[in-house]
Motif scaffolding. Structure first.
Motif, short mmCIF file in Angstrom:
data_model
loop_
_atom_site.label_atom_id
_atom_site.label_comp_id
_atom_site.label_asym_id
_atom_site.label_seq_id
_atom_site.Cartn_x
_atom_site.Cartn_y
_atom_site.Cartn_z
N SER A 126 0.84 -1.19 0.00
CA SER A 126 0.00 0.00 0.00
C SER A 126 0.89 1.25 0.00
CB SER A 126 -0.87 -0.02 1.26
OG SER A 126 -1.46 1.22 1.47
N PRO A 127 0.45 2.35 -0.61
CA PRO A 127 1.24 3.58 -0.61
C PRO A 127 1.54 4.09 0.80
CG PRO A 127 -0.59 3.78 -2.14
CD PRO A 127 -0.78 2.49 -1.41
N GLU A 128 0.70 3.73 1.76
CA GLU A 128 0.92 4.15 3.15
C GLU A 128 2.20 3.53 3.71
OE1 GLU A 128 -2.35 2.91 2.28
OE2 GLU A 128 -2.81 5.00 1.84
N ASP A 129 2.68 2.44 3.13
CA ASP A 129 3.90 1.78 3.58
C ASP A 129 5.16 2.46 3.06
OD1 ASP A 129 2.48 -0.23 4.97
OD2 ASP A 129 2.24 -1.39 3.12
N ALA A 130 5.02 3.48 2.22
CA ALA A 130 6.17 4.12 1.58
C ALA A 130 7.16 4.69 2.59
CB ALA A 130 5.71 5.20 0.61
N GLY A 131 6.69 5.14 3.73
CA GLY A 131 7.58 5.71 4.73
C GLY A 131 8.61 4.71 5.22
N GLN A 132 8.29 3.42 5.19
CA GLN A 132 9.21 2.36 5.63
C GLN A 132 10.16 1.94 4.52
OE1 GLN A 132 6.86 -0.93 7.07
NE2 GLN A 132 5.21 0.44 7.62
#
Length: 190
Positions: A126-132
């Motif tokens: 998911s794009p929300e995982d981009a921070g990791q």
């Protein structure tokens, strides 16, 4: 059916106690050991609990008796190649993770560390995982059926910045990608 709990547990570097504590509800290391060795029956409920504790699909815990499985037979140390006391099943890295679909990026032209003929297996997240995923190689969809590939160097809100692997290429900024896939395994023929 033969279970592969021990092989997967060792591939993940977990002890019996860590797997037992990660089960929901927690159990004992002795129980996990009995399930591994076949001293206790591996029910569907136990498969689900242990699969969740190891972070794999429950079906990855078992294999058919006649299925040929690749074996880990040796390890390379500073002293050279050494045989293992007992060979064990080689568990593919793709079986060790239970999230996201797998995608494959074929490399036709060498760029950066990638050579023609390489296959880069990627896990869709998911794009929300981009921070990791900062400082990891990723693939993201763009408008018009195009894609962008490169090192994730920045994430600000819905914007992500990628640096392509080629020399002298400029940063690509994508607004709200539908998904993002992170490089997980490089397959290179020798």
């Amino acid at each position: 059916m033969i279970n592969r709990i021990r092989d997967i547990r060792k591939s993940k570097g977990m002890t019996l106690a860590k797997v037992a504590a990660a089960c929901n509800p927690p159990t004992t290391a002795q129980t996990i050991g009995r399930l591994e060795t076949g001293m206790r029956n591996l029910s569907l409920d136990w498969m689900n609990r242990i699969g969740a504790a190891l972070g794999v699909d429950p079906e990855a815990l078992v294999k058919a008796d006649k299925t040929a499985q690749p074996q880990v037979i040796a390890r390379l140390t500073t002293a050279g190649a050494e045989s293992l006391a007992t060979p064990r099943d080689a568990i593919l890295p793709t079986e060790l993770v239970d999230s996201g679909a797998l995608l494959c990026l074929e490399i036709e032209a060498g760029q950066g560390e990638y050579r023609p003929g390489d296959q880069l297996w990627m896990r869709q997240l998911s794009p929300e995982d981009a921070g990791q995923l900062v400082n990891r190689d990723v693939l993201a969809p763009r408008s018009g059926g195009r894609f962008a590939f490169g090192r994730l160097i920045d994430r600000q809100g819905s914007l992500i910045g990628l640096l392509p692997p080629g020399i002298g290429q400029r940063q690509i900024v994508i607004d709200s990608p539908a998904w993002i896939a992170v490089a997980e395994m490089l397959v290179r023929k020798l």
